[in-house]
Design a protein around this motif. Structure first.
Motif, PDB file in Angstrom:
ATOM      1  N   MET A 194       0.767  -1.112   0.171  1.00  0.00           N
ATOM      2  CA  MET A 194      -0.238  -0.048  -0.039  1.00  0.00           C
ATOM      3  C   MET A 194       0.871   1.231   0.250  1.00  0.00           C
ATOM      4  SD  MET A 194      -2.638   1.476   2.758  1.00  0.00           S
ATOM      5  CE  MET A 194      -2.941   0.058   3.688  1.00  0.00           C
ATOM      6  N   GLU A 195       0.483   2.081  -0.854  1.00  0.00           N
ATOM      7  CA  GLU A 195       1.232   3.546  -0.886  1.00  0.00           C
ATOM      8  C   GLU A 195       1.036   4.290   0.371  1.00  0.00           C
ATOM      9  OE1 GLU A 195       1.227   7.619  -3.460  1.00  0.00           O
ATOM     10  OE2 GLU A 195       0.269   5.712  -4.199  1.00  0.00           O
ATOM     11  N   SER A 196       2.064   4.928   0.698  1.00  0.00           N
ATOM     12  CA  SER A 196       2.080   5.754   1.944  1.00  0.00           C
ATOM     13  C   SER A 196       1.481   7.149   1.525  1.00  0.00           C
ATOM     14  CB  SER A 196       3.317   6.006   2.517  1.00  0.00           C
ATOM     15  OG  SER A 196       3.832   4.714   3.239  1.00  0.00           O
ATOM     16  N   TYR A 197       0.706   7.726   2.544  1.00  0.00           N
ATOM     17  CA  TYR A 197       0.170   9.066   2.063  1.00  0.00           C
ATOM     18  C   TYR A 197       1.377  10.027   2.384  1.00  0.00           C
ATOM     19  CZ  TYR A 197      -4.755   7.792   2.887  1.00  0.00           C
ATOM     20  OH  TYR A 197      -6.106   7.243   2.713  1.00  0.00           O
ATOM     21  N   PRO A 198       1.366  11.066   1.602  1.00  0.00           N
ATOM     22  CA  PRO A 198       2.314  12.028   1.876  1.00  0.00           C
ATOM     23  C   PRO A 198       2.580  12.831   2.974  1.00  0.00           C
ATOM     24  CG  PRO A 198       0.666  12.974   0.427  1.00  0.00           C
ATOM     25  CD  PRO A 198       0.234  11.457   0.706  1.00  0.00           C
ATOM     26  N   ASP A 199       1.389  12.711   3.857  1.00  0.00           N
ATOM     27  CA  ASP A 199       1.576  13.315   5.223  1.00  0.00           C
ATOM     28  C   ASP A 199       0.150  12.588   5.776  1.00  0.00           C
ATOM     29  OD1 ASP A 199      -0.620  14.606   3.967  1.00  0.00           O
ATOM     30  OD2 ASP A 199      -0.221  16.621   4.744  1.00  0.00           O
ATOM     31  N   GLY A 250       9.997  14.621  14.839  1.00  0.00           N
ATOM     32  CA  GLY A 250      10.538  13.233  15.248  1.00  0.00           C
ATOM     33  C   GLY A 250      11.437  12.571  14.220  1.00  0.00           C
ATOM     34  N   ARG A 251      11.886  11.561  14.264  1.00  0.00           N
ATOM     35  CA  ARG A 251      12.479  10.962  13.088  1.00  0.00           C
ATOM     36  C   ARG A 251      11.950   9.557  12.850  1.00  0.00           C
ATOM     37  NH1 ARG A 251      16.328  13.874  11.747  1.00  0.00           N
ATOM     38  NH2 ARG A 251      17.170  12.615  10.337  1.00  0.00           N
ATOM     39  N   ARG A 252      12.190   9.114  11.474  1.00  0.00           N
ATOM     40  CA  ARG A 252      11.977   7.598  11.167  1.00  0.00           C
ATOM     41  C   ARG A 252      13.212   7.224  10.038  1.00  0.00           C
ATOM     42  NH1 ARG A 252       8.008   4.325   8.879  1.00  0.00           N
ATOM     43  NH2 ARG A 252       8.055   2.134   9.829  1.00  0.00           N
ATOM     44  N   GLY A 253      14.196   6.561  10.717  1.00  0.00           N
ATOM     45  CA  GLY A 253      15.244   6.334   9.819  1.00  0.00           C
ATOM     46  C   GLY A 253      15.966   7.588   9.689  1.00  0.00           C
ATOM     47  N   GLU A 254      16.128   7.801   8.577  1.00  0.00           N
ATOM     48  CA  GLU A 254      16.985   9.043   8.197  1.00  0.00           C
ATOM     49  C   GLU A 254      16.168  10.562   7.961  1.00  0.00           C
ATOM     50  OE1 GLU A 254      20.564   9.361   7.812  1.00  0.00           O
ATOM     51  OE2 GLU A 254      20.152   7.488   8.742  1.00  0.00           O
ATOM     52  N   ALA A 255      14.762   9.941   7.864  1.00  0.00           N
ATOM     53  CA  ALA A 255      13.793  11.323   7.508  1.00  0.00           C
ATOM     54  C   ALA A 255      13.356  11.711   8.950  1.00  0.00           C
ATOM     55  CB  ALA A 255      12.743  10.537   6.987  1.00  0.00           C
ATOM     56  N   LEU A 268       1.270  15.321  10.924  1.00  0.00           N
ATOM     57  CA  LEU A 268       2.765  14.920  10.704  1.00  0.00           C
ATOM     58  C   LEU A 268       3.197  15.068   9.251  1.00  0.00           C
ATOM     59  CD1 LEU A 268       0.966  12.706  12.635  1.00  0.00           C
ATOM     60  CD2 LEU A 268       3.447  12.059  13.152  1.00  0.00           C
ATOM     61  N   ASP A 269       3.914  15.985   8.875  1.00  0.00           N
ATOM     62  CA  ASP A 269       4.186  16.609   7.702  1.00  0.00           C
ATOM     63  C   ASP A 269       5.367  15.824   6.988  1.00  0.00           C
ATOM     64  OD1 ASP A 269       4.199  17.890   5.318  1.00  0.00           O
ATOM     65  OD2 ASP A 269       5.409  19.723   6.160  1.00  0.00           O
ATOM     66  N   SER A 270       5.027  14.432   6.823  1.00  0.00           N
ATOM     67  CA  SER A 270       6.247  13.737   6.223  1.00  0.00           C
ATOM     68  C   SER A 270       5.376  12.264   5.707  1.00  0.00           C
ATOM     69  CB  SER A 270       7.196  13.304   7.252  1.00  0.00           C
ATOM     70  OG  SER A 270       8.125  12.271   6.661  1.00  0.00           O
ATOM     71  N   PRO A 271       6.000  11.930   4.610  1.00  0.00           N
ATOM     72  CA  PRO A 271       5.679  10.267   4.015  1.00  0.00           C
ATOM     73  C   PRO A 271       6.170   9.390   5.067  1.00  0.00           C
ATOM     74  CG  PRO A 271       7.282  11.371   2.670  1.00  0.00           C
ATOM     75  CD  PRO A 271       6.831  12.493   3.765  1.00  0.00           C
ATOM     76  N   ASP A 272       7.169   9.661   5.750  1.00  0.00           N
ATOM     77  CA  ASP A 272       8.003   8.749   6.660  1.00  0.00           C
ATOM     78  C   ASP A 272       7.566   8.713   7.927  1.00  0.00           C
ATOM     79  OD1 ASP A 272      10.039   8.317   4.448  1.00  0.00           O
ATOM     80  OD2 ASP A 272      10.421  10.332   4.606  1.00  0.00           O
ATOM     81  N   THR A 273       6.180   8.141   8.056  1.00  0.00           N
ATOM     82  CA  THR A 273       5.697   7.939   9.561  1.00  0.00           C
ATOM     83  C   THR A 273       5.608   6.393   9.529  1.00  0.00           C
ATOM     84  OG1 THR A 273       3.494   7.917   8.808  1.00  0.00           O
ATOM     85  CG2 THR A 273       4.338  10.077   9.326  1.00  0.00           C
ATOM     86  N   PRO A 274       5.223   5.983  10.786  1.00  0.00           N
ATOM     87  CA  PRO A 274       4.983   4.340  11.054  1.00  0.00           C
ATOM     88  C   PRO A 274       3.652   3.929  10.331  1.00  0.00           C
ATOM     89  CG  PRO A 274       5.508   5.592  13.237  1.00  0.00           C
ATOM     90  CD  PRO A 274       5.220   6.762  12.024  1.00  0.00           C
ATOM     91  N   TRP A 275       2.728   4.934   9.972  1.00  0.00           N
ATOM     92  CA  TRP A 275       1.311   4.849   9.478  1.00  0.00           C
ATOM     93  C   TRP A 275       1.339   4.845   7.838  1.00  0.00           C
ATOM     94  CZ3 TRP A 275       2.304   8.199  13.470  1.00  0.00           C
ATOM     95  CH2 TRP A 275       2.504   7.854  14.946  1.00  0.00           C
ATOM     96  N   ALA A 290      -5.864   6.695   8.362  1.00  0.00           N
ATOM     97  CA  ALA A 290      -6.908   5.738   9.492  1.00  0.00           C
ATOM     98  C   ALA A 290      -6.018   4.709  10.184  1.00  0.00           C
ATOM     99  CB  ALA A 290      -7.720   4.965   8.357  1.00  0.00           C
ATOM    100  N   GLU A 291      -4.786   4.348   9.591  1.00  0.00           N
ATOM    101  CA  GLU A 291      -4.018   3.538  10.505  1.00  0.00           C
ATOM    102  C   GLU A 291      -3.402   4.221  11.883  1.00  0.00           C
ATOM    103  OE1 GLU A 291      -0.385   1.889   8.622  1.00  0.00           O
ATOM    104  OE2 GLU A 291      -1.499   1.015   7.205  1.00  0.00           O
ATOM    105  N   CYS A 292      -3.187   5.676  11.634  1.00  0.00           N
ATOM    106  CA  CYS A 292      -2.917   6.496  12.546  1.00  0.00           C
ATOM    107  C   CYS A 292      -3.850   6.763  13.556  1.00  0.00           C
ATOM    108  CB  CYS A 292      -2.283   7.865  12.104  1.00  0.00           C
ATOM    109  SG  CYS A 292      -1.387   8.845  13.264  1.00  0.00           S
ATOM    110  N   ALA A 293      -4.972   6.969  13.084  1.00  0.00           N
ATOM    111  CA  ALA A 293      -6.390   7.357  13.969  1.00  0.00           C
ATOM    112  C   ALA A 293      -6.340   6.182  14.765  1.00  0.00           C
ATOM    113  CB  ALA A 293      -7.510   7.519  13.124  1.00  0.00           C
TER     114      ALA A 293
END
Length: 128
Positions: free
Chosen positions: A1-6, A44-49, A68-75, A79-82
């Protein structure tokens, strides 16, 4: 599944202490700091991002907006984040039903309750 841009979710309770603990665990974020009227920021950070975070209290009908203004989140999706936020923060969380496209009904949201119950709801913008 493609990650959202934010990721953007709406929290019935903007309990900063509980948010800090969750964001620290999820993305290694520093505690939220005041950034103007009813606004809080952290990174925050996720890996290098880097993951910039903005909390706006009472953004819509008393709900706080967490962005969260990044595509590099754990979700991958809002909906996953919610779902995780509702469980961890113990409050109702709302988010868009999917990746928003022009022409989609802007008043349709996913409501997620702390017990895991979720349903689509109408949540008209009150213009606040």
């Amino acid at each position: 599944m493609e990650s959202y841009p934010d990721i953007e979710i709406y929290l019935a309770s903007g309990d900063v202490a509980r948010l800090d603990a969750w964001l620290q665990e999820a993305i290694g974020a520093e505690p939220l700091t005041p950034a103007g009227k009813r606004q809080w920021r952290t990174r925050g950070r996720r890996g290098e991002a880097e993951v910039p975070v903005l909390l706006v209290e009472k953004a819509a009908d008393g709900f706080a907006s967490l962005w969260l203004d990044s595509p590099d989140t754990p979700w991958a999706t809002d909906a996953e984040c919610a779902r995780e936020a509702a469980a961890r923060l113990g409050c109702e969380v709302r988010c868009s039903l999917g990746g928003w496209q022009p022409g989609d009904d802007p008043d349709r949201f996913l409501q997620v309750l702390p017990d895991g119950t979720e349903q689509p709801i109408d949540w008209p913008d009150s213009g606040q």
